[in-house]
Write a protein that holds these residues in place. Structure first.
Motif, PDB file in Angstrom:
ATOM      1  N   LEU A 129       4.179  -0.023  -2.591  1.00 16.75           N
ATOM      2  CA  LEU A 129       2.809  -0.403  -2.915  1.00 16.75           C
ATOM      3  C   LEU A 129       2.670  -0.388  -4.429  1.00 16.75           C
ATOM      4  N   ARG A 130       2.362  -1.552  -5.003  1.00 14.32           N
ATOM      5  CA  ARG A 130       2.175  -1.649  -6.453  1.00 14.32           C
ATOM      6  C   ARG A 130       0.678  -1.513  -6.729  1.00 14.32           C
ATOM      7  N   VAL A 131       0.293  -0.431  -7.435  1.00 14.36           N
ATOM      8  CA  VAL A 131      -1.125  -0.080  -7.503  1.00 14.36           C
ATOM      9  C   VAL A 131      -1.535   0.411  -8.886  1.00 14.36           C
ATOM     10  N   HIS A 132      -2.851   0.360  -9.125  1.00 10.97           N
ATOM     11  CA  HIS A 132      -3.445   0.970 -10.312  1.00 10.97           C
ATOM     12  C   HIS A 132      -3.934   2.389 -10.012  1.00 10.97           C
ATOM     13  N   ASP A 133      -4.379   2.625  -8.783  1.00 12.38           N
ATOM     14  CA  ASP A 133      -5.015   3.899  -8.407  1.00 12.38           C
ATOM     15  C   ASP A 133      -4.006   4.751  -7.630  1.00 12.38           C
ATOM     16  N   VAL A 134      -3.208   5.523  -8.369  1.00 13.08           N
ATOM     17  CA  VAL A 134      -2.069   6.196  -7.770  1.00 13.08           C
ATOM     18  C   VAL A 134      -2.486   7.368  -6.884  1.00 13.08           C
TER      19      VAL A 134
ATOM     20  N   ARG B 283       7.090   3.973  -1.083  1.00 14.21           N
ATOM     21  CA  ARG B 283       7.044   4.373  -2.485  1.00 14.21           C
ATOM     22  C   ARG B 283       5.838   3.752  -3.188  1.00 14.21           C
ATOM     23  N   ILE B 284       5.340   4.475  -4.176  1.00 10.14           N
ATOM     24  CA  ILE B 284       4.199   4.000  -4.961  1.00 10.14           C
ATOM     25  C   ILE B 284       4.691   3.574  -6.335  1.00 10.14           C
ATOM     26  N   MET B 285       4.467   2.309  -6.645  1.00 12.74           N
ATOM     27  CA  MET B 285       4.803   1.754  -7.952  1.00 12.74           C
ATOM     28  C   MET B 285       3.518   1.703  -8.773  1.00 12.74           C
ATOM     29  N   ALA B 286       3.487   2.459  -9.846  1.00 10.29           N
ATOM     30  CA  ALA B 286       2.299   2.525 -10.693  1.00 10.29           C
ATOM     31  C   ALA B 286       2.351   1.432 -11.748  1.00 10.29           C
TER      32      ALA B 286
ATOM     33  N   LEU C 227       7.565  -5.350  -1.118  1.00  7.59           N
ATOM     34  CA  LEU C 227       6.540  -4.863  -2.044  1.00  7.59           C
ATOM     35  C   LEU C 227       5.247  -5.630  -1.807  1.00  7.59           C
ATOM     36  N   ILE C 228       4.149  -4.899  -1.725  1.00  9.55           N
ATOM     37  CA  ILE C 228       2.834  -5.521  -1.594  1.00  9.55           C
ATOM     38  C   ILE C 228       1.964  -5.075  -2.767  1.00  9.55           C
ATOM     39  N   GLY C 229       1.408  -6.048  -3.471  1.00 15.65           N
ATOM     40  CA  GLY C 229       0.534  -5.760  -4.591  1.00 15.65           C
ATOM     41  C   GLY C 229      -0.829  -6.401  -4.393  1.00 15.65           C
ATOM     42  N   VAL C 230      -1.806  -5.600  -4.009  1.00 16.92           N
ATOM     43  CA  VAL C 230      -3.166  -6.119  -3.786  1.00 16.92           C
ATOM     44  C   VAL C 230      -4.208  -5.342  -4.579  1.00 16.92           C
ATOM     45  N   SER C 231      -3.769  -4.386  -5.373  1.00 22.60           N
ATOM     46  CA  SER C 231      -4.666  -3.461  -6.046  1.00 22.60           C
ATOM     47  C   SER C 231      -5.685  -4.174  -6.924  1.00 22.60           C
ATOM     48  N   ARG C 232      -6.986  -3.965  -6.593  1.00 25.26           N
ATOM     49  CA  ARG C 232      -8.122  -4.436  -7.393  1.00 25.26           C
ATOM     50  C   ARG C 232      -8.206  -5.962  -7.534  1.00 25.26           C
ATOM     51  N   LYS C 233      -7.462  -6.709  -6.763  1.00 26.33           N
ATOM     52  CA  LYS C 233      -7.369  -8.151  -6.999  1.00 26.33           C
ATOM     53  C   LYS C 233      -8.650  -8.892  -6.637  1.00 26.33           C
TER      54      LYS C 233
END
Length: 278
Positions: free
Chosen positions: A259-264, A14-17, A220-226
């Motif tokens: 995936l917790r992301v900014h770029d969906v 799943r994509i978490m925006a 949950l993995i959150g690496v977006s733009r970090k």
């Protein structure tokens, strides 16, 4: 479709925006605020949510407190004012699970009353009253590991063996949560990339994603733009998309569920490729 998360929801990735309703988040802080002193632009928020859903978001994660390194604390009242109108508006207009990114007990309780479907707590229910509020809500809860607090967590994080230490910490935290009344099947794990970790710690945890998955909880993995990507690749914030997608695909390949992301839209593409190849 119900806004609640059913038991089979995490049977596929799943994509978490990320929807930051803060003026100071590291990537998109302030974008949803009007030009006047009126504060948050709710129409802009709803237009953003609509775009995120069209891009492929499965969960909208609403956060009213920036937890970037060095972030200033937010008062309980201010967090209420930022988060609750947004949760209410999204639930009324869209059929999508809303996650509330908070560590504050009263915000958890109020957001649950407004129809939130998930609690995403970077402090893993360690603030006063948070455990009781989460149990009372009966919602799924994401427990994140963090060494220290956002204001100081990156000053000098130290581990002898980061993977074994974080795994052991989760064992204790899960046991405590279950003993306090949180349903085991409602627990999600987040190793907390970038939260009280150096780059070598972050990479070790990412490579050990399958070990967290083996505990039997969605991960949950959150690496977006970090900033990890900035240091590894020498890229500025607006140049980190490719690196974010590479790490996201690797997380999927190791069994990550969320995936917790900014770029969906771009993340939805790599998820589709991952599912085609499976």
């Amino acid at each position: 479709m119900s806004n609640l998360i059913q038991s089979a929801f995490f049977s596929r990735p799943r994509i978490m925006a990320v929807l930051n309703v803060t003026p100071d988040s590291f990537f998109d802080g302030g974008r949803l605020y009007g030009s006047s002193a009126s504060g948050l632009d709710l129409d802009a928020v709803l237009m953003k949510v609509e775009a995120l859903l069209e891009d492929g978001a499965d969960i909208i994660d609403v956060g009213g407190e920036s937890t970037r390194p060095g972030a200033a604390p937010v008062s309980e009242e201010e967090e209420h004012e930022r988060v609750l109108p947004v949760v209410r508006a999204i639930v009324e207009r869209f059929s999508v699970p809303v996650s509330v990114d908070t560590s504050t007990a009263s915000v958890m309780a109020a957001a649950a009353q407004e129809g939130a479907a998930l609690i995403n707590d970077v402090r893993a229910l360690q603030r006063p009253g948070a455990m009781a509020a989460a149990v009372e809500s009966a919602l799924p809860v994401c427990l994140m590991h963090m060494q220290g607090q956002p204001s100081s967590m990156q000053e000098a994080p130290v581990y002898e063996d980061v993977v074994s230490e974080v795994l052991a910490w989760f064992d204790k935290r899960i046991e405590l949560c279950v003993n306090q009344g949180l349903k085991k099947q409602n627990i999600i794990l987040d190793p907390g990339i970038g939260f009280g970790k150096l780059d070598e710690h972050n990479l070790a945890l990412l490579k050990a994603t399958d070990q967290f998955v083996a505990k039997g909880h969605p991960v949950l993995i959150g690496v977006s733009r970090k900033s990890l990507l900035g240091r590894l690749l020498g890229r500025e914030l607006d140049q980190r998309l490719a690196g974010s997608l590479a790490l996201a695909y690797d997380a999927l390949s190791r069994g990550a569920t969320i995936l917790r992301v900014h770029d969906v839209a771009e993340t939805a593409d790599i998820r589709a490729i991952y599912e085609f190849l499976r």
